[in-house]
Design an enzyme around this catalytic site. Structure first.
Site, PDB file in Angstrom:
ATOM      1  N   HIS A 104       4.103 -14.962  44.871  1.00  0.00           N
ATOM      2  CA  HIS A 104       3.536 -14.154  45.951  1.00  0.00           C
ATOM      3  C   HIS A 104       2.461 -14.950  46.680  1.00  0.00           C
ATOM      4  CE1 HIS A 104       0.016 -13.314  43.475  1.00  0.00           C
ATOM      5  NE2 HIS A 104       0.751 -12.744  42.548  1.00  0.00           N
ATOM      6  N   HIS A 162      -0.372 -16.644  44.746  1.00  0.00           N
ATOM      7  CA  HIS A 162       0.009 -17.907  44.095  1.00  0.00           C
ATOM      8  C   HIS A 162      -0.057 -19.063  45.100  1.00  0.00           C
ATOM      9  CE1 HIS A 162       2.682 -15.214  41.333  1.00  0.00           C
ATOM     10  NE2 HIS A 162       1.543 -15.457  40.724  1.00  0.00           N
ATOM     11  N   CYS A 168      -2.450  -3.152  28.260  1.00  0.00           N
ATOM     12  CA  CYS A 168      -1.796  -3.146  29.569  1.00  0.00           C
ATOM     13  C   CYS A 168      -0.833  -4.331  29.613  1.00  0.00           C
ATOM     14  CB  CYS A 168      -2.809  -3.245  30.708  1.00  0.00           C
ATOM     15  SG  CYS A 168      -1.986  -3.506  32.304  1.00  0.00           S
ATOM     16  N   CYS A 216      -1.338  -6.769  32.577  1.00  0.00           N
ATOM     17  CA  CYS A 216      -2.429  -7.745  32.371  1.00  0.00           C
ATOM     18  C   CYS A 216      -2.186  -8.589  31.124  1.00  0.00           C
ATOM     19  CB  CYS A 216      -3.768  -7.038  32.163  1.00  0.00           C
ATOM     20  SG  CYS A 216      -4.390  -6.136  33.568  1.00  0.00           S
ATOM     21  N   CYS A 257      -4.852   1.316  34.458  1.00  0.00           N
ATOM     22  CA  CYS A 257      -5.352  -0.027  34.750  1.00  0.00           C
ATOM     23  C   CYS A 257      -5.523  -0.143  36.262  1.00  0.00           C
ATOM     24  CB  CYS A 257      -4.356  -1.069  34.249  1.00  0.00           C
ATOM     25  SG  CYS A 257      -4.681  -2.705  34.956  1.00  0.00           S
ATOM     26  N   HIS A 278      -3.000  -2.630  37.910  1.00  0.00           N
ATOM     27  CA  HIS A 278      -1.553  -2.383  37.867  1.00  0.00           C
ATOM     28  C   HIS A 278      -1.163  -0.933  38.130  1.00  0.00           C
ATOM     29  CE1 HIS A 278      -1.930  -6.319  35.879  1.00  0.00           C
ATOM     30  NE2 HIS A 278      -0.825  -6.551  36.550  1.00  0.00           N
ATOM     31  N   LYS A 325      -4.960  -3.302  49.700  1.00  0.00           N
ATOM     32  CA  LYS A 325      -4.271  -4.133  48.720  1.00  0.00           C
ATOM     33  C   LYS A 325      -2.795  -4.150  49.107  1.00  0.00           C
ATOM     34  CE  LYS A 325      -3.481  -4.340  43.780  1.00  0.00           C
ATOM     35  NZ  LYS A 325      -3.850  -3.972  42.437  1.00  0.00           N
ATOM     36  N   LYS A 354       4.267  -2.821  47.836  1.00  0.00           N
ATOM     37  CA  LYS A 354       5.600  -2.560  48.397  1.00  0.00           C
ATOM     38  C   LYS A 354       5.626  -1.197  49.064  1.00  0.00           C
ATOM     39  CE  LYS A 354       8.522  -5.534  45.630  1.00  0.00           C
ATOM     40  NZ  LYS A 354       8.398  -5.605  44.178  1.00  0.00           N
TER      41      LYS A 354
HETATM   42  O1  ME8 Z   1      -2.454 -14.110  35.642  1.00  0.00           O
HETATM   43  N1  ME8 Z   1      -4.603 -12.669  46.284  1.00  0.00           N
HETATM   44  O2  ME8 Z   1      -0.487 -15.105  36.251  1.00  0.00           O
HETATM   45  P1  ME8 Z   1      -0.094 -14.323  37.572  1.00  0.00           P
HETATM   46  C1  ME8 Z   1      -4.941 -13.842  45.697  1.00  0.00           C
HETATM   47  N2  ME8 Z   1      -0.149 -16.112  33.873  1.00  0.00           N
HETATM   48  N3  ME8 Z   1      -4.622 -14.148  44.437  1.00  0.00           N
HETATM   49  C2  ME8 Z   1      -3.968 -13.244  43.727  1.00  0.00           C
HETATM   50  C3  ME8 Z   1      -3.567 -11.991  44.260  1.00  0.00           C
HETATM   51  C4  ME8 Z   1      -3.915 -11.733  45.618  1.00  0.00           C
HETATM   52  N4  ME8 Z   1      -3.586 -10.597  46.215  1.00  0.00           N
HETATM   53  N5  ME8 Z   1      -2.926 -11.306  43.292  1.00  0.00           N
HETATM   54  C5  ME8 Z   1      -2.922 -12.102  42.190  1.00  0.00           C
HETATM   55  C6  ME8 Z   1      -1.513 -14.837  35.402  1.00  0.00           C
HETATM   56  N6  ME8 Z   1      -3.542 -13.261  42.450  1.00  0.00           N
HETATM   57  C7  ME8 Z   1      -1.471 -15.647  34.121  1.00  0.00           C
HETATM   58  C8  ME8 Z   1      -2.457 -16.792  34.221  1.00  0.00           C
HETATM   59  S1  ME8 Z   1      -3.587 -19.020  33.291  1.00  0.00           S
HETATM   60  C9  ME8 Z   1      -3.796 -19.716  31.784  1.00  0.00           C
HETATM   61  C10 ME8 Z   1      -2.517 -17.672  33.027  1.00  0.00           C
HETATM   62  C11 ME8 Z   1      -3.790 -14.403  41.541  1.00  0.00           C
HETATM   63  O3  ME8 Z   1       1.225 -14.870  37.958  1.00  0.00           O
HETATM   64  C12 ME8 Z   1      -4.591 -14.009  40.343  1.00  0.00           C
HETATM   65  O4  ME8 Z   1      -5.943 -13.883  40.662  1.00  0.00           O
HETATM   66  O5  ME8 Z   1      -0.196 -12.875  37.357  1.00  0.00           O
HETATM   67  C13 ME8 Z   1      -4.334 -15.168  39.401  1.00  0.00           C
HETATM   68  O6  ME8 Z   1      -5.286 -16.187  39.591  1.00  0.00           O
HETATM   69  C14 ME8 Z   1      -2.989 -15.692  39.852  1.00  0.00           C
HETATM   70  O7  ME8 Z   1      -2.608 -14.925  41.003  1.00  0.00           O
HETATM   71  C15 ME8 Z   1      -1.985 -15.742  38.736  1.00  0.00           C
HETATM   72  O8  ME8 Z   1      -1.179 -14.669  38.663  1.00  0.00           O
END
Ligand code: ME8
Length: 468
Positions: free
Chosen positions: A19, A22, A127, A130, A144, A147, A296, A299
């Site tokens: 997304h 990322h 959760c 999370c 949560c 989520h 936020k 969908k």
């Molecule tokens: O948390 N805007 O993975 P993940 C900006 N696997 N960043 C966002 C966001 C948004 N709207 N929504 C989510 C994990 N993120 C774990 C990490 S590390 C050892 C393990 C960011 O795929 C969120 O803040 O759910 C996080 O830094 C990243 O997406 C990873 O998301």
């Protein structure tokens, strides 16, 4: 190793396509990695995928797929997106790789042997989104907040890791910036947590979850997915789990994370390293979340901005530009396709694209040799504080000034009646465009390259065209 720079993104869950969040983190890390390479630092930039745990297992089962096959597909999708966005990562770590799994088992054995892990049980509200236990006061209306789902009650025999003895150490290291948390507001946030709440020992295994790395000393249990995931920061630079042989790149200079995963990093990850007798990362660099239209993204609201849609519309450099100039790093950002389209047209098509094509076209008539001064960027302090938007604004200011120089001096008239002045002005404009391209390298690598080539060949390459 002299002047090294090791930077990491979080590793992303392979339960869905990437997304915009990322893409945002990965681009910000890429900008820093490219900047540090330009400063001649020995740089390693790591990203990857987090592929175990209940959330992923559940999704794979729902889709009727074998979990490994399921994560293999998404890992490729992440890699492909990074390629399309011109991400210059030096490594890509997958937590289902054999070498990672072996290292994790070695680490758990060490923690067990040195008394940091003991057997017990844990009861709490879990959760799955999370992949964390939540305390009652973290929930909103029993759900949560990240989520929107009710956590499951869970009580399990498990192994726990000692946390509490590190509470004061962590506070000290964070306060003194030995373990630096940036921007400042996140340092305050985590200190207020660590100074007011007792760190509880944490469950680091799951008894009834098949999709994980078995504990070497009790194979009825699999490793808690966050412990498994954190270790990527070390296994991703080739660590085999032996605490006596830590790779040279460790400790990381920057571990970039989103604000929602700061606490779990600053507590569980930091305590794991301390329990192993290893150094903490030098810093966590924390970013805010991206929203759209004041809400936020979701969908159901239909306001989700997809990185693929951005790529298709704005290209790699356009997407990189729009995300990095979208707001102050650390704060929440608000983006919409409409505003980004306007900004793309104003800054990139009309501003930068126009400047480059005019200057290159006019330069055909120059009769003197161009002399590019050795360019020295003054952007270091802004990179040190992650002011990406300010740097880009200032580059755009240079673009505007150069465009104004063209309008004020009318080189197309000078060429007819004052060739000396024409050559002087063009020399200045060529140097302006050259230094703009140099400053753009970390942000818009492809565009910077194209501009430099145009300056050399005096053939304008198309950069950005206006879009609807
Ligand atoms: O948390 N805007 O993975 P993940 C900006 N696997 N960043 C966002 C966001 C948004 N709207 N929504 C989510 C994990 N993120 C774990 C990490 S590390 C050892 C393990 C960011 O795929 C969120 O803040 O759910 C996080 O830094 C990243 O997406 C990873 O998301």
């Amino acid at each position: 190793m002299k002047d090294k720079f090791y930077i990491t993104t979080p590793i992303y869950y392979t339960n869905a396509k990437p997304h915009i969040g990322h893409a945002y983190t990965t681009i910000a890390c890429d900008v820093l990695a490219r900047w540090n390479r330009l400063q001649k630092k020995e740089t390693f930039f790591l990203t990857g995928t987090d592929e175990h745990g209940a959330k992923i297992q559940k999704k794979a089962i729902e889709e009727g797929k074998d979990p490994q096959e399921f994560v293999d597909g998404f890992a490729e999708i992440f890699k492909d997106l990074w390629k399309q966005l011109n991400i210059s990562n030096d490594g890509f770590i997958r937590t289902t790789s054999a070498s990672h799994k072996e290292a994790v088992q070695k680490v758990l054995q060490t923690l067990h042997d040195n008394g940091s892990i003991y057997k017990g049980s844990y009861k709490g509200l879990y959760c799955v989104g999370c992949e964390q236990f939540k305390s009652e006061n973290e929930l909103v209306d029993g759900k949560c907040p990240d989520h929107g789902t009710e956590p499951e009650e869970m009580e399990e025999e498990c192994y726990l890791m000692k946390m509490n003895k590190w509470q004061d150490t962590l506070v000290e290291k964070i306060k003194s910036d030995e373990f630096k948390i940036q921007p400042e507001r996140y340092k305050k946030e985590i200190l207020s947590f660590l100074e007011n709440q007792k760190l509880e020992d944490v469950s680091i295994s799951r008894k009834n979850l098949a999709w994980g790395i078995p504990l070497p000393f009790d194979t009825d249990h699999t490793t808690y997915v966050w412990i498994d995931a954190f270790l990527n920061y070390l296994t991703g630079i080739g660590w085999d789990g032996d605490v006596k042989k830590v790779p040279e790149f460790w400790p990381a200079e920057v571990e970039m994370i989103g604000k929602d995963i700061l606490r779990v990093h600053a507590t569980i990850w930091a305590a794991t390293l301390l329990n192993l007798g290893l150094e903490l990362p030098k810093s966590f660099v924390v970013h805010g979340h991206i929203q759209s239209g004041g809400k936020k993204m979701s969908k159901s609201l239909g306001n989700v901005i997809d990185p693929y849609a951005m790529l298709e519309k704005f290209g790699a450099d356009g997407t990189r530009y729009l995300l990095m100039s979208g707001g102050t790093f650390g704060d929440d950002l608000d983006i919409t396709m409409e505003r980004m389209t306007e900004k793309y047209n104003a800054d990139l098509a009309n501003g930068l694209g126009n400047l480059v094509s005019r200057v290159i076209k006019l330069s055909e008539k120059m009769t003197n040799e161009i002399n590019f001064n050795n360019f020295v960027s003054g952007d270091q302090t802004f990179f040190d504080t992650f002011k990406f938007d300010i740097i880009l604004e200032s580059i755009l200011e240079d673009v505007k000034n150069a465009n104004k120089k063209i309008e004020d001096n009318k080189p197309w008239e000078l060429v007819k009646n004052d060739l000396i002045k024409f050559n002087d002005i063009m020399q200045e404009l060529m140097v302006d465009v050259y230094s703009i391209s140099e400053r753009l390298i970390p942000f818009l690598p492809e565009t910077a390259e194209k501009i430099k080539k145009s300056l050399e060949t005096k053939q304008a390459e198309p950069l950005f065209v206006r879009i609807k």
